[in-house]
Design an enzyme around this catalytic site. Structure first.
Site, PDB file in Angstrom:
ATOM      1  N   THR A  25      -7.363   2.048   3.484  1.00 50.30           N
ATOM      2  CA  THR A  25      -6.509   0.890   3.202  1.00 50.30           C
ATOM      3  C   THR A  25      -7.331  -0.287   2.660  1.00 50.30           C
ATOM      4  O   THR A  25      -6.822  -1.082   1.862  1.00 50.30           O
ATOM      5  CB  THR A  25      -5.768   0.459   4.475  1.00 50.30           C
ATOM      6  OG1 THR A  25      -6.704   0.383   5.565  1.00 50.30           O
ATOM      7  CG2 THR A  25      -4.679   1.450   4.851  1.00 50.30           C
ATOM      8  N   ARG A  27       1.162  13.756   7.567  1.00 49.79           N
ATOM      9  CA  ARG A  27       1.946  14.099   8.751  1.00 49.79           C
ATOM     10  C   ARG A  27       3.427  14.347   8.451  1.00 49.79           C
ATOM     11  O   ARG A  27       4.156  14.872   9.274  1.00 49.79           O
ATOM     12  CB  ARG A  27       1.783  12.981   9.811  1.00 49.79           C
ATOM     13  CG  ARG A  27       0.406  12.943  10.433  1.00 49.79           C
ATOM     14  CD  ARG A  27       0.120  11.632  11.154  1.00 49.79           C
ATOM     15  NE  ARG A  27      -0.304  10.575  10.242  1.00 49.79           N
ATOM     16  CZ  ARG A  27      -0.643   9.334  10.626  1.00 49.79           C
ATOM     17  NH1 ARG A  27      -0.572   9.002  11.900  1.00 49.79           N
ATOM     18  NH2 ARG A  27      -1.026   8.436   9.734  1.00 49.79           N
ATOM     19  N   LEU A  75       0.839  -1.197   0.000  1.00 52.29           N
ATOM     20  CA  LEU A  75       0.000   0.000   0.000  1.00 52.29           C
ATOM     21  C   LEU A  75       0.880   1.254   0.000  1.00 52.29           C
ATOM     22  O   LEU A  75       1.680   1.452   0.915  1.00 52.29           O
ATOM     23  CB  LEU A  75      -0.917  -0.002   1.229  1.00 52.29           C
ATOM     24  CG  LEU A  75      -1.744  -1.280   1.427  1.00 52.29           C
ATOM     25  CD1 LEU A  75      -2.696  -1.111   2.612  1.00 52.29           C
ATOM     26  CD2 LEU A  75      -2.519  -1.629   0.169  1.00 52.29           C
TER      27      LEU A  75
HETATM   28  C1  UD1 Z   1      -2.670   1.733   9.575  1.00 57.33           C
HETATM   29  C2  UD1 Z   1      -3.735   0.823  10.194  1.00 57.33           C
HETATM   30  C3  UD1 Z   1      -3.491   0.714  11.683  1.00 57.33           C
HETATM   31  C4  UD1 Z   1      -2.100   0.178  11.923  1.00 57.33           C
HETATM   32  C5  UD1 Z   1      -1.049   1.013  11.207  1.00 57.33           C
HETATM   33  C6  UD1 Z   1       0.284   0.288  11.266  1.00 57.33           C
HETATM   34  C7  UD1 Z   1      -5.763   1.107   8.868  1.00 57.33           C
HETATM   35  C8  UD1 Z   1      -7.120   1.705   8.809  1.00 57.33           C
HETATM   36  N1  UD1 Z   1      -5.055   1.387   9.943  1.00 57.33           N
HETATM   37  O1  UD1 Z   1      -2.829   3.020  10.162  1.00 57.33           O
HETATM   38  O2  UD1 Z   1      -4.438  -0.165  12.276  1.00 57.33           O
HETATM   39  O3  UD1 Z   1      -1.817   0.135  13.298  1.00 57.33           O
HETATM   40  O4  UD1 Z   1      -1.390   1.172   9.809  1.00 57.33           O
HETATM   41  O5  UD1 Z   1       1.317   1.049  10.692  1.00 57.33           O
HETATM   42  O6  UD1 Z   1      -5.400   0.372   7.955  1.00 57.33           O
HETATM   43  N2  UD1 Z   1      -2.793   3.846   2.027  1.00 57.33           N
HETATM   44  C9  UD1 Z   1      -3.278   3.586   0.770  1.00 57.33           C
HETATM   45  N3  UD1 Z   1      -4.521   4.081   0.437  1.00 57.33           N
HETATM   46  C10 UD1 Z   1      -5.263   4.784   1.312  1.00 57.33           C
HETATM   47  C11 UD1 Z   1      -4.761   5.030   2.613  1.00 57.33           C
HETATM   48  C12 UD1 Z   1      -3.525   4.532   2.945  1.00 57.33           C
HETATM   49  O7  UD1 Z   1      -2.621   2.956  -0.052  1.00 57.33           O
HETATM   50  O8  UD1 Z   1      -6.360   5.200   0.935  1.00 57.33           O
HETATM   51  C13 UD1 Z   1      -1.441   3.343   2.381  1.00 57.33           C
HETATM   52  C14 UD1 Z   1      -0.498   4.422   2.873  1.00 57.33           C
HETATM   53  O9  UD1 Z   1       0.244   4.967   1.793  1.00 57.33           O
HETATM   54  C15 UD1 Z   1       0.384   3.666   3.847  1.00 57.33           C
HETATM   55  C16 UD1 Z   1      -0.506   2.553   4.354  1.00 57.33           C
HETATM   56  O10 UD1 Z   1      -1.585   2.444   3.450  1.00 57.33           O
HETATM   57  O11 UD1 Z   1       1.523   3.108   3.199  1.00 57.33           O
HETATM   58  C17 UD1 Z   1      -1.045   2.829   5.753  1.00 57.33           C
HETATM   59  O12 UD1 Z   1      -1.739   4.068   5.734  1.00 57.33           O
HETATM   60  P1  UD1 Z   1      -1.609   5.110   6.926  1.00 57.33           P
HETATM   61  O13 UD1 Z   1      -2.489   6.254   6.618  1.00 57.33           O
HETATM   62  O14 UD1 Z   1      -0.205   5.372   7.243  1.00 57.33           O
HETATM   63  O15 UD1 Z   1      -2.313   4.238   8.083  1.00 57.33           O
HETATM   64  P2  UD1 Z   1      -2.073   4.362   9.642  1.00 57.33           P
HETATM   65  O16 UD1 Z   1      -2.825   5.520  10.160  1.00 57.33           O
HETATM   66  O17 UD1 Z   1      -0.634   4.293   9.943  1.00 57.33           O
HETATM   67 CA    CA Z   2       1.248   4.417   8.749  1.00 59.67          CA
END
Ligand code: UD1
Ligand code: CA
Length: 487
Positions: free
Chosen positions: A88, A22, A15
């Site tokens: 995600t 942030r 992903l």
């Molecule tokens: C996410 C998890 C959280 C976990 C944490 C661990 C979810 C809802 N939450 O939170 O439970 O503890 O990771 O690090 O999954 N991304 C996409 N498309 C999107 C949104 C995000 O591809 O629409 C990718 C981001 O680029 C990133 C990853 O998914 O690489 C995680 O997204 P991020 O927003 O960092 O999630 P966290 O808030 O860290």
């Molecule tokens: Ca993250």
């Protein structure tokens, strides 16, 4: 890397579509580098070590930049675009659609979690297979769970659901078992349950984390692998975490080289990119940076205070307090202290580039020395040459750059300017202060400074009453006596 046989039942989805708000950066989060490679590059490397049948990377924010980097780092990866539905869960859904009727397991990784290594992930996938679970989560028990999704377990200890920090009650926030954001799912399970994930949450996103609760409600088995080393789960969401994760990666890299026979005197101030290569019996002194594709051969001593970018250092060479990029340093050569080697510098075996010397696009032959206070650019120097202190190649005439060619066994006097294009033949010598504008034939002595003329008594006559004149007057009888004794 040893060839691994492809695992036809494994797909990896990475992903990388999130905005990375942030980070407060122009650069997409997953392209911020640590250890000489973007965050997503580390995850792609680890994915490759598992030899999956398919690797997919989901992109959206700064899509072209991220896609270009992914294709360069891992041409085998398929780039998939996320649509405007955020979260995600949606990201995994678009990847799943690309997988067609794939029936194996899907390992989901985040591009912002670069510390999960191949051994940890292959054990994780193996555990999922052994358990026969619908989904296996990676979790960790941490001191400070702030920001992570929390693992909510039932009375029997089984996983009930995952709750995001922003949606959690105070009691749930107190849970310190966190979701690492790495999962293995059976592909058919994702196909059934992902479309059921809604957006009724604080961020109005489709959370991948909601699949666990749906599975539980449907009576499917959700397994959890609790990792011992919590650092493998560390994610990068802001610049402080970027530095911390970068430091941890470096600790790991330094330790790997130490166990391979490299002496690292001060691990905390030694930075080694994952792309560098060091031989046993290399010594790294404090505050040394071994970056990008740098290679260092056995017996070489690097540092202190040295930065090598894309350099090749030969056996038993010594490089002290030096900044070098795209330079080749020969065996048993010495460089520094305070040398600046720019791209295209090639120093031969047993050669020397010394103090306050800058070199660029120049070859310095075997056992040849540029020891002090010099600029050597666009120059070819033969073997056994010694350039006197203060040698300057004037390679630029305001329009274009020209080459200086120096033969074998040439010695130049101090403070020479070599005005290119110019050639100095084998065995030739030049006088102190020479400005060499014309070629010097082999074996010649080139002088360009007019003979010295002393005008006796000039100071006392022209600067009477000065301290210099007084000193000269005092020296006169002594000098006379000296002259007398010689005559
Ligand atoms: C996410 C998890 C959280 C976990 C944490 C661990 C979810 C809802 N939450 O939170 O439970 O503890 O990771 O690090 O999954 N991304 C996409 N498309 C999107 C949104 C995000 O591809 O629409 C990718 C981001 O680029 C990133 C990853 O998914 O690489 C995680 O997204 P991020 O927003 O960092 O999630 P966290 O808030 O860290
Ligand atoms: Ca993250």
């Amino acid at each position: 890397m040893s060839p691994v046989t492809e695992d036809p039942q494994l797909a990896v989805v990475i992903l990388a579509a999130g905005q990375g708000t942030r980070m407060k950066s122009r650069t997409p989060k997953v392209l911020h580098p640590i250890g000489g490679r973007p965050l997503v590059g580390h995850v792609l490397d680890t994915a490759r070590s598992l030899a999956p049948a398919h690797t997919l990377v989901v992109v959206r924010h700064e899509r072209d930049l991220v896609a270009a980097a992914v294709t360069e780092l891992a041409p085998e990866a398929i780039v998939v675009d996320q649509d405007d539905i955020p979260g995600t869960g949606r990201a995994v859904q678009v990847a799943l659609d690309r997988l067609g009727d794939f029936t194996g397991n899907v390992l989901v990784l985040s591009a912002d979690c670069p510390l999960a290594d191949g051994a940890t992930l292959s054990a994780f996938v193996a555990a999922h297979r052994a358990e026969g679970a619908a989904e296996t989560l990676m979790t960790a028990v941490v001191d400070d769970p702030t920001g992570y999704g929390r693992i909510i377990r039932g009375a029997d200890g089984s996983v009930v659901r995952i709750v995001e920090q922003k949606d959690a009650s105070d009691d749930e926030r107190a849970v310190n078992e966190i979701n690492a954001g790495m999962y293995v799912f059976r592909a058919d399970v994702l196909r059934t349950y992902l479309p059921q994930v809604g957006t009724d949450n604080a961020q109005q996103e489709k959370y991948l984390t909601d699949v666990a609760g749906l599975l539980r409600d449907a009576g499917e088995r959700v397994a959890a692998s609790v990792v011992d080393d919590v650092t493998v789960t560390y994610g990068v969401n802001d610049r402080a975490q970027l530095a911390e994760v970068g430091r941890l990666l470096n600790v790991r890299t330094v330790r790997r080289w130490q166990l391979a026979g490299v002496t690292v005197q001060d691990p905390a101030s030694t930075w080694i990119d994952v792309t560098a290569d060091l031989a046993p019996d290399v010594t790294l002194l404090p505050n040394t940076h071994i970056l990008r594709a740098t290679t260092v051969a056995s017996g070489a001593v690097i540092g202190p205070d040295t930065s090598l970018v894309d350099c090749e250092v030969g056996e038993d060479a010594t490089v002290r307090r030096t900044d070098a990029t795209l330079a080749v340093i020969g065996a048993a050569a010495t460089v520094g202290p305070f040398s600046y080697l720019r791209p295209g510098t090639v120093l031969g075996a047993r050669g020397k580039i010394g103090t306050f010397v800058e070199t660029k696009n120049s070859t310095i032959g075997e056992a040849s020395k540029v020891p002090h206070l010099s600029y050597i650019g666009d120059t070819t120097i033969g073997t056994g040459v010694n350039l006197g202190a203060g040698a300057i190649t004037a390679n630029y005439d305001d329009i274009t750059k020209h080459r200086t060619v120096i033969g074998d066994e040439v010695h130049t006097g101090s403070h020479n300017v070599l005005v290119a294009p110019v050639r100095i033949g084998d065995g030739a010598k030049t006088g102190a202060g020479a400005v060499i504008r014309k070629d010097v034939p082999a074996g010649a002595l080139a002088l360009s400074v007019a003979p010295q003329r002393n005008i006796e008594g000039w100071v006392e006559k022209n600067r009477p009453g000065t301290a210099a004149a007084d000193a000269a007057a005092r020296a006169r009888p002594a000098q006379k006596a000296d002259d007398g004794s010689q005559g």
